[in-house]
Scaffold this motif. Structure first.
Motif, PDB file in Angstrom:
ATOM      1  N   ARG A 124      -3.487  -0.775  -6.985  1.00  0.00           N
ATOM      2  CA  ARG A 124      -3.470   0.206  -5.885  1.00  0.00           C
ATOM      3  C   ARG A 124      -4.356   1.406  -6.197  1.00  0.00           C
ATOM      4  O   ARG A 124      -5.068   1.902  -5.333  1.00  0.00           O
ATOM      5  CB  ARG A 124      -2.049   0.669  -5.599  1.00  0.00           C
ATOM      6  CG  ARG A 124      -1.185  -0.399  -4.962  1.00  0.00           C
ATOM      7  CD  ARG A 124       0.171   0.182  -4.522  1.00  0.00           C
ATOM      8  NE  ARG A 124       1.118  -0.839  -4.190  1.00  0.00           N
ATOM      9  CZ  ARG A 124       1.126  -1.550  -3.064  1.00  0.00           C
ATOM     10  NH1 ARG A 124       0.206  -1.340  -2.165  1.00  0.00           N
ATOM     11  NH2 ARG A 124       2.045  -2.465  -2.855  1.00  0.00           N
ATOM     12  N   ARG A 166      -7.388   2.661  -3.944  1.00  0.00           N
ATOM     13  CA  ARG A 166      -7.194   3.964  -3.297  1.00  0.00           C
ATOM     14  C   ARG A 166      -8.377   4.908  -3.528  1.00  0.00           C
ATOM     15  O   ARG A 166      -8.699   5.726  -2.677  1.00  0.00           O
ATOM     16  CB  ARG A 166      -5.898   4.593  -3.818  1.00  0.00           C
ATOM     17  CG  ARG A 166      -5.362   5.686  -2.925  1.00  0.00           C
ATOM     18  CD  ARG A 166      -3.973   6.154  -3.353  1.00  0.00           C
ATOM     19  NE  ARG A 166      -2.988   5.147  -2.993  1.00  0.00           N
ATOM     20  CZ  ARG A 166      -2.131   4.590  -3.856  1.00  0.00           C
ATOM     21  NH1 ARG A 166      -2.125   4.946  -5.120  1.00  0.00           N
ATOM     22  NH2 ARG A 166      -1.268   3.692  -3.450  1.00  0.00           N
ATOM     23  N   THR A 216      -2.545   0.007   0.602  1.00  0.00           N
ATOM     24  CA  THR A 216      -1.214   0.117   1.236  1.00  0.00           C
ATOM     25  C   THR A 216      -0.643  -1.246   1.616  1.00  0.00           C
ATOM     26  O   THR A 216       0.461  -1.325   2.141  1.00  0.00           O
ATOM     27  CB  THR A 216      -1.292   0.994   2.504  1.00  0.00           C
ATOM     28  OG1 THR A 216      -2.138   0.349   3.464  1.00  0.00           O
ATOM     29  CG2 THR A 216      -1.832   2.374   2.181  1.00  0.00           C
ATOM     30  N   TYR A 217      -1.386  -2.320   1.351  1.00  0.00           N
ATOM     31  CA  TYR A 217      -0.950  -3.673   1.697  1.00  0.00           C
ATOM     32  C   TYR A 217       0.376  -3.965   1.005  1.00  0.00           C
ATOM     33  O   TYR A 217       0.517  -3.736  -0.195  1.00  0.00           O
ATOM     34  CB  TYR A 217      -2.016  -4.678   1.249  1.00  0.00           C
ATOM     35  CG  TYR A 217      -1.954  -6.007   1.938  1.00  0.00           C
ATOM     36  CD1 TYR A 217      -2.555  -6.205   3.170  1.00  0.00           C
ATOM     37  CD2 TYR A 217      -1.304  -7.083   1.350  1.00  0.00           C
ATOM     38  CE1 TYR A 217      -2.521  -7.437   3.802  1.00  0.00           C
ATOM     39  CE2 TYR A 217      -1.266  -8.317   1.970  1.00  0.00           C
ATOM     40  CZ  TYR A 217      -1.869  -8.493   3.201  1.00  0.00           C
ATOM     41  OH  TYR A 217      -1.825  -9.705   3.822  1.00  0.00           O
ATOM     42  N   ASN A 243       6.057  -7.186   6.435  1.00  0.00           N
ATOM     43  CA  ASN A 243       5.296  -6.236   7.233  1.00  0.00           C
ATOM     44  C   ASN A 243       5.688  -6.320   8.697  1.00  0.00           C
ATOM     45  O   ASN A 243       5.847  -7.329   9.276  1.00  0.00           O
ATOM     46  CB  ASN A 243       3.798  -6.506   7.066  1.00  0.00           C
ATOM     47  CG  ASN A 243       2.965  -5.353   7.547  1.00  0.00           C
ATOM     48  OD1 ASN A 243       3.491  -4.321   7.953  1.00  0.00           O
ATOM     49  ND2 ASN A 243       1.666  -5.532   7.529  1.00  0.00           N
TER      50      ASN A 243
END
Length: 198
Positions: free
Chosen positions: A175, A179, A190-191, A198
């Protein structure tokens, strides 16, 4: 055969859709990439095995967490050392870091990142090291194999930073690397871990 543009020193960041469990959310530092194939280490797969348990003489130089990392699915019984040699270019008129001789037992891969010869006595290299990671195994691709995976969208290729090698929170590296990108890749950070939620 088309010429391969070297990605040595860059990071491969696994796309969320990459189905190979060996590389789920993996961040791979490419140590070698040419027309003969590619070799790298996964930076975010710590194992429960301490460096002191397998290479006691290097344990004092290993960064936190001071465990062996699973570098990839190939040759898990072999060890690779990757280290950052810190330094500044020096005062005006002095040789730059790139022009000075590299320490014995360390081979520059890209920028301040290099491979450590684990047969070298640690006391010879230790004073020069900024951080050290020990990897069991590596990730490897044959000629054209990585290029095929890149064309399929399995990996994002991004610039590495010396701190990636020694991140104290490797579980957050996937991440964090995404990012910091100045593109739509930042949104992929953000997955969700499980897309079905989701």
């Amino acid at each position: 055969m088309t010429e391969v543009s070297s990605l040595t020193g860059r990071l491969l960041v696994a796309a969320p859709a990459l189905a190979d469990p060996n590389f789920d959310r993996a961040v791979v530092l490419l140590l070698d990439h040419d027309e003969e194939g590619s070799l790298g280490v996964v930076l975010n797969r710590p194992t429960p095995v301490g460096v002191a348990d397998v290479l006691a003489s290097w344990a004092g130089l290993a960064g936190e967490p001071d465990v062996v990392f699973q570098g990839g699915p190939v040759s898990l019984d072999s060890a690779l050392g990757v280290a950052v040699i810190p330094g500044d270019p020096g005062p005006a008129g002095s040789p730059s870091r790139a022009e000075r001789a590299d320490p014995i037992g360390w081979r520059r891969v890209h920028g301040a990142i290099g491979l450590v010869d684990l047969e070298t006595p640690p006391e010879l290299l230790g004073p020069a090291l900024g951080s050290l990671r020990i990897f069991a195994g590596y990730a490897g691709w044959g000629p054209g194999q990585l290029e095929g995976e890149l064309a399929e969208g399995a990996w994002y290729v991004v610039e590495s930073e010396p701190g990636d090698v020694s991140s104290p929170h490797p579980e957050r590296l996937w991440r964090a690397v995404l990012r910091r990108q100045r593109s739509e890749l930042a949104m992929i950070a953000t997955y969700p871990d499980d897309p079905s939620l989701n």
